[in-house]
Motif scaffolding. Structure first.
Motif, mmCIF file in Angstrom:
data_model
loop_
_atom_site.group_PDB
_atom_site.id
_atom_site.type_symbol
_atom_site.label_atom_id
_atom_site.label_comp_id
_atom_site.label_asym_id
_atom_site.label_seq_id
_atom_site.Cartn_x
_atom_site.Cartn_y
_atom_site.Cartn_z
ATOM 1 N N ILE A 1 0.860 -1.181 0.000
ATOM 2 C CA ILE A 1 0.000 0.000 0.000
ATOM 3 C C ILE A 1 0.898 1.234 0.000
ATOM 4 C CG2 ILE A 1 -1.819 1.256 1.204
ATOM 5 C CD1 ILE A 1 -2.657 -1.486 0.107
ATOM 6 N N VAL A 2 0.816 2.007 -1.061
ATOM 7 C CA VAL A 2 1.637 3.204 -1.187
ATOM 8 C C VAL A 2 1.001 4.379 -0.449
ATOM 9 C CG1 VAL A 2 2.640 4.856 -2.813
ATOM 10 C CG2 VAL A 2 2.555 2.408 -3.387
ATOM 11 N N ALA A 3 -0.303 4.527 -0.576
ATOM 12 C CA ALA A 3 -1.003 5.644 0.080
ATOM 13 C C ALA A 3 -2.482 5.300 0.222
ATOM 14 C CB ALA A 3 -0.829 6.938 -0.709
ATOM 15 N N VAL A 4 -3.109 5.861 1.248
ATOM 16 C CA VAL A 4 -4.557 5.704 1.474
ATOM 17 C C VAL A 4 -5.187 7.086 1.424
ATOM 18 C CG1 VAL A 4 -6.336 4.953 3.080
ATOM 19 C CG2 VAL A 4 -4.214 3.640 2.877
ATOM 20 N N HIS A 5 -6.224 7.253 0.587
ATOM 21 C CA HIS A 5 -6.826 8.569 0.352
ATOM 22 C C HIS A 5 -8.260 8.669 0.872
ATOM 23 C CE1 HIS A 5 -3.415 9.566 -2.194
ATOM 24 N NE2 HIS A 5 -3.591 8.413 -2.845
ATOM 25 N N CYS A 6 -8.629 7.810 1.800
ATOM 26 C CA CYS A 6 -9.979 7.867 2.366
ATOM 27 C C CYS A 6 -9.899 7.463 3.830
ATOM 28 C CB CYS A 6 -10.922 6.957 1.589
ATOM 29 S SG CYS A 6 -10.475 5.199 1.672
ATOM 30 N N GLU A 7 -11.002 7.659 4.527
ATOM 31 C CA GLU A 7 -11.070 7.248 5.924
ATOM 32 C C GLU A 7 -12.423 6.620 6.193
ATOM 33 O OE1 GLU A 7 -12.417 11.569 7.785
ATOM 34 O OE2 GLU A 7 -10.302 10.959 7.854
ATOM 35 N N ASN A 8 -12.492 5.890 7.283
ATOM 36 C CA ASN A 8 -13.721 5.192 7.630
ATOM 37 C C ASN A 8 -14.868 6.193 7.820
ATOM 38 O OD1 ASN A 8 -15.151 2.864 8.114
ATOM 39 N ND2 ASN A 8 -14.661 2.782 10.286
ATOM 40 N N GLY A 9 -16.018 5.884 7.216
ATOM 41 C CA GLY A 9 -17.185 6.755 7.323
ATOM 42 C C GLY A 9 -17.281 7.826 6.267
ATOM 43 N N ALA A 10 -16.245 7.977 5.441
ATOM 44 C CA ALA A 10 -16.241 9.042 4.433
ATOM 45 C C ALA A 10 -17.162 8.698 3.262
ATOM 46 C CB ALA A 10 -14.825 9.276 3.929
ATOM 47 N N SER A 11 -17.815 9.711 2.704
ATOM 48 C CA SER A 11 -18.566 9.560 1.459
ATOM 49 C C SER A 11 -17.615 9.774 0.294
ATOM 50 C CB SER A 11 -19.707 10.569 1.381
ATOM 51 O OG SER A 11 -20.678 10.294 2.363
ATOM 52 N N VAL A 12 -17.703 8.916 -0.696
ATOM 53 C CA VAL A 12 -16.805 9.002 -1.846
ATOM 54 C C VAL A 12 -17.619 8.981 -3.129
ATOM 55 C CG1 VAL A 12 -14.851 7.953 -0.621
ATOM 56 C CG2 VAL A 12 -16.475 6.494 -1.855
ATOM 57 N N SER A 13 -17.042 9.531 -4.183
ATOM 58 C CA SER A 13 -17.716 9.606 -5.482
ATOM 59 C C SER A 13 -17.198 8.540 -6.424
ATOM 60 C CB SER A 13 -17.502 10.989 -6.110
ATOM 61 O OG SER A 13 -17.981 12.004 -5.274
ATOM 62 N N ALA A 14 -17.983 8.238 -7.427
ATOM 63 C CA ALA A 14 -17.558 7.264 -8.427
ATOM 64 C C ALA A 14 -16.273 7.742 -9.092
ATOM 65 C CB ALA A 14 -18.645 7.067 -9.470
ATOM 66 N N GLY A 15 -15.276 6.846 -9.184
ATOM 67 C CA GLY A 15 -14.011 7.174 -9.821
ATOM 68 C C GLY A 15 -12.979 7.789 -8.908
ATOM 69 N N GLN A 16 -13.361 8.099 -7.671
ATOM 70 C CA GLN A 16 -12.414 8.704 -6.729
ATOM 71 C C GLN A 16 -11.347 7.686 -6.329
ATOM 72 O OE1 GLN A 16 -14.272 10.755 -3.452
ATOM 73 N NE2 GLN A 16 -12.504 10.432 -2.098
ATOM 74 N N VAL A 17 -10.067 8.100 -6.338
ATOM 75 C CA VAL A 17 -8.969 7.216 -5.938
ATOM 76 C C VAL A 17 -9.008 7.024 -4.425
ATOM 77 C CG1 VAL A 17 -6.462 6.889 -5.861
ATOM 78 C CG2 VAL A 17 -7.546 7.890 -7.894
ATOM 79 N N LEU A 18 -9.050 5.771 -3.993
ATOM 80 C CA LEU A 18 -9.104 5.469 -2.568
ATOM 81 C C LEU A 18 -7.764 4.957 -2.035
ATOM 82 C CD1 LEU A 18 -12.597 3.713 -2.386
ATOM 83 C CD2 LEU A 18 -12.059 6.147 -2.258
ATOM 84 N N VAL A 19 -7.067 4.154 -2.856
ATOM 85 C CA VAL A 19 -5.807 3.547 -2.425
ATOM 86 C C VAL A 19 -4.838 3.534 -3.600
ATOM 87 C CG1 VAL A 19 -4.686 1.436 -1.581
ATOM 88 C CG2 VAL A 19 -6.941 2.098 -0.689
ATOM 89 N N ASP A 20 -3.577 3.920 -3.319
ATOM 90 C CA ASP A 20 -2.504 3.724 -4.295
ATOM 91 C C ASP A 20 -1.800 2.412 -3.952
ATOM 92 O OD1 ASP A 20 -2.995 6.071 -5.624
ATOM 93 O OD2 ASP A 20 -1.610 7.243 -4.402
ATOM 94 N N PHE A 21 -1.619 1.577 -4.980
ATOM 95 C CA PHE A 21 -1.130 0.218 -4.754
ATOM 96 C C PHE A 21 0.045 -0.076 -5.680
ATOM 97 C CE2 PHE A 21 -1.262 -4.274 -5.944
ATOM 98 C CZ PHE A 21 -1.232 -4.887 -4.698
ATOM 99 N N GLU A 22 1.029 -0.795 -5.144
ATOM 100 C CA GLU A 22 2.194 -1.177 -5.955
ATOM 101 C C GLU A 22 2.341 -2.685 -5.891
ATOM 102 O OE1 GLU A 22 6.437 -0.523 -4.663
ATOM 103 O OE2 GLU A 22 6.275 1.002 -6.258
ATOM 104 N N ALA A 23 2.186 -3.350 -7.040
ATOM 105 C CA ALA A 23 2.311 -4.808 -7.068
ATOM 106 C C ALA A 23 3.776 -5.210 -6.971
ATOM 107 C CB ALA A 23 1.690 -5.355 -8.347
ATOM 108 N N GLU A 24 4.023 -6.386 -6.345
ATOM 109 C CA GLU A 24 5.382 -6.927 -6.302
ATOM 110 C C GLU A 24 5.821 -7.328 -7.701
ATOM 111 O OE1 GLU A 24 5.247 -10.118 -3.537
ATOM 112 O OE2 GLU A 24 5.152 -8.808 -1.761
ATOM 113 N N ASP A 25 7.122 -7.321 -7.929
ATOM 114 C CA ASP A 25 7.639 -7.604 -9.268
ATOM 115 C C ASP A 25 7.219 -8.970 -9.767
ATOM 116 O OD1 ASP A 25 8.796 -5.162 -9.310
ATOM 117 O OD2 ASP A 25 10.798 -5.868 -8.718
ATOM 118 N N ASN A 26 7.120 -9.948 -8.869
ATOM 119 C CA ASN A 26 6.765 -11.292 -9.313
ATOM 120 C C ASN A 26 5.274 -11.568 -9.159
ATOM 121 O OD1 ASN A 26 6.617 -11.308 -6.585
ATOM 122 N ND2 ASN A 26 7.747 -13.248 -6.272
ATOM 123 N N ALA A 27 4.472 -10.519 -8.859
ATOM 124 C CA ALA A 27 3.052 -10.750 -8.660
ATOM 125 C C ALA A 27 2.381 -11.017 -10.000
ATOM 126 C CB ALA A 27 2.419 -9.527 -8.014
#
Length: 665
Positions: free
Chosen positions: A639-665
């Motif tokens: 997990i690179v970054a988290v852009h939301c919190e519990n209880g938050a209202s979010v819109s369609a298409g809003q980025v919630l989590v930045d993710f980096e896959a492992e090289d061998n994933a």
């Protein structure tokens, strides 16, 4: 003698009829004045006018029914004529009299003619003298219960009691036995007093299965009257018309002629001038009976215009200018067949009660061949509770009745609205009913076929399938070319079937789908059920699809409103909320972002910046459409970054989590 031509016309009405009158008048070079209430300040008829005058609050009693305000607007703006349209002041003797007193031409009959037909009882006595057949009954002034009982014995049961001073089904009761008479009279009198300020009643024999056939007449100011043929208006709900057609189907030529001549005699008996309509009850076998005369233009006048080629508003104005009618009766003829459907903001599933709301999206079928739309609304306007809920009239012409009917069905399929419920699907079912197609008509048509007409066109499974396809086309239709733009389900190492969550009303469902190619899909609507096959192709000259579902062909279109998707299937429409979890997974793998698939609320946050997670772990849980949706890690990674919190209202298409896959994933 011809008077000076009208230069400035005030239209004392609103909605589609005001707009329709202005268009003809302006084509004749006449300047037009609109009057409007608070509720109508943005209405199309106000924008169409050369001058628009505000006359009061939304309530009609404080605006459109105020004779003094109408006349002041006319005087202040130099109007030399007033057209009342229909409804409101169109049959108001005070307005006609004051126009005459002030030298303003009233586009309608003289006040004396309006008064003569204003009381049903007095009108029937007058019409009987003119040799026009009447339904047997009692129309006298003695309103005692004893007199009603005496007359009921003569008339026989079943019988109809109705208010003398009004229409629209108010103050009307069917009485089938002497035991019901007293209560029915009391109820009808109360309703007549409340609606019309006059408790006076009349009674007549109740015809069990009549048709409602009316004749259009036109009189000039020189005593010449002509009938412009007939219309059938039998299909009604709550004694109000929803489908009209011209000419009346199946009317023998001799009856058509006799009815037309009787209608002209009605006008002659009261010194009529202008356009009017004489309404009859008609029974097979050639029997017809006078019902009433409407001393104004009718809502359904366009069907007469389409079969005769005449503009009735133009001829109302020409007559008001003193012109002679140029035709002998034998010169007049009709061509083809015309049919009209009234588009109401009402709910047929709830006893046709009116509905209100904003027109978030509106598309009317005025671009179809041989289709005319007389509309009073525009996209973005509010449908308010202040006035009649009719939004528009859709009118079609054909070489014969079948062609006009099928064109009207198609036109209603193309009438698309988001924001209010319409009666279009119900009207389309009437038009498609075998008895209507065969012109087996009666004023009780809707009651007679209530069960068939109330059956929905699409069951729950079909609504889900069509909602999915509308969403698929609206959001996933390929824009590029090449193998990566194919809209099938192929994916390396992944399942061919994908999941989609749909909510229609209060019901939420999950379906699995497999796109076999860009024009076909198999849908599994419930575990263990056989797949439903959908196939489609683009409709010609239309942003729509022709869909094959369940062995039938459906026209499908769509429009979005916020997070909701409006689905139009033939003449039906509904709103759907769609969530597609698979789309979120694909996006996360390709660009490293997990986004909200739709508008919702975060109810669980199961990760933090720097966490290492395994493929498939639920990172964020959302609640949307009253269902929970888990956003899962598409692969093992960090997990690179988290852009939301519990209880938050979010819109369609809003980025919630930045993710980096492992090289061998």
């Amino acid at each position: 003698m011809t008077q000076h031509a009208i230069q400035t016309l005030l239209v004392a009405n609103r909605g589609e009829i005001a707009l329709r009158i202005m268009r003809t008048a302006q084509q004749m070079g006449i300047r037009c004045i609109a009057v409007y209430s608070d509720a109508d300040r943005l209405a199309p008829f106000v924008k169409q006018a050369d001058v628009a005058v505000h006359i009061g609050p939304a309530a009609a009693a404080e605006s459109y029914l105020k004779v003094d305000r109408i006349l002041k607007a006319a005087r202040d703006n130099g109007a030399d004529a007033i057209h009342p349209g229909y409804g409101f002041l169109s049959e108001n003797t005070a307005l006609a009299e004051q126009c005459e007193a002030e030298g303003i031409r009233f586009i309608g009959p003289p006040a004396s003619a309006i008064a003569a037909m204003g009381s049903k009882s007095a009108a029937k006595a007058l019409i009987a003298e003119a040799g026009v057949p009447l339904v047997p009954g009692y129309h006298g002034d003695d309103q005692s219960l004893e007199r009603f009982r005496e007359e009921a014995e003569k008339t026989g049961f079943p019988m109809l009691i109705k208010a003398s001073a009004g229409g629209g089904g108010k103050g009307m009761r069917v009485v089938r036995s002497d035991n019901e008479l007293e209560d029915a009279i009391a109820a009808a009198q109360r309703e007549a007093s409340s609606s019309f300020g006059d408790p006076h009643l009349l009674m007549e024999r109740y015809l069990e299965n009549p048709r409602h056939v009316e004749v259009q007449v036109m009189f000039d100011s020189h005593g010449k009257g002509r009938y412009l043929f007939d219309r059938d208006c039998s299909v009604q709900r709550r004694h109000q018309k929803i489908i009209e057609e011209a000419p009346a189907p199946g009317l023998p030529p001799a009856v058509r002629k006799a009815m037309g001549e009787a209608a002209v005699r009605c006008g002659e008996a009261i010194g009529y001038v202008g356009a009017g309509t004489v309404e009859f009850l008609y029974e097979p076998g050639g029997y017809f009976y006078f019902m009433e005369m409407n001393t104004r233009l009718q809502v359904e006048h366009p069907v007469t215009e389409l079969i005769t080629g005449l503009d009735l508003v133009e001829w109302q104005i020409r007559v008001a200018n003193g012109e002679h009618l140029p035709w002998a009766q034998d010169d007049l003829e009709f061509n083809g067949h015309a049919m009209e459907a009234r588009v109401y903001a009402e709910d047929p599933d709830n006893d046709f009660l009116p509905v209100t709301g904003r027109l978030h999206y509106l598309h009317e079928p005025s671009d179809l061949p041989h289709v005319r739309v007389d509309s009073g609304v525009a996209e973005g306007l509010e449908v308010t509770p202040w006035y009649d809920p009719m939004l528009a009239k859709v009118i079609t012409w054909g070489e014969d009745r079948t062609t006009a009917r099928t064109r009207l069905i198609e036109a209603l399929d193309h009438y698309e609205v988001l924001g209010v419920t319409l009666n279009n699907a119900f009207v389309s079912r009437v038009l498609r009913h075998p008895d209507f197609a065969a012109a087996d008509l009666t004023t009780h048509f809707i009651e007679k076929h209530q069960d068939a007409l109330s059956k929905p066109d699409f069951d729950e499974s079909e609504q889900l399938a069509l909602s999915w396809l509308a969403w698929q086309q609206a959001t996933l239709r390929p824009q590029a070319s090449g193998p990566w733009s194919l809209a099938d389900s192929f994916r390396l190492g992944g399942p061919r079937q994908q999941r989609c969550e749909i909510r229609i009303g209060d019901t939420g469902s999950t379906l699995m789908y497999e796109l076999t190619n860009d024009r076909e899909a198999h849908l599994i609507l419930a575990p263990g059920t056989p797949p439903l096959r959908l196939s489609w192709q683009s409709a010609r000259n239309d942003q729509a699809l022709n869909v094959q579902i369940g062995g039938r062909r459906v026209r499908l279109s769509w429009a979005s409103h916020g997070e909701k998707l409006g689905v139009f299937a033939d003449s039906n429409h509904w709103l759907a909320l769609v969530n597609h979890p698979e789309e979120q997974l694909d996006d996360a793998e390709s660009d490293g972002h997990l986004t909200a698939p739709m508008h919702g609320r975060v109810i669980a946050l199961n990760c933090a910046e720097g966490d290492r997670v395994e493929a498939g772990k639920a990172l964020v849980v959302m609640e949307a459409m009253k269902m929970e949706h888990s956003l899962k890690a598409p692969a093992a990674g960090r997990i690179v970054a988290v852009h939301c919190e519990n209880g938050a209202s979010v819109s369609a298409g809003q980025v919630l989590v930045d993710f980096e896959a492992e090289d061998n994933a």
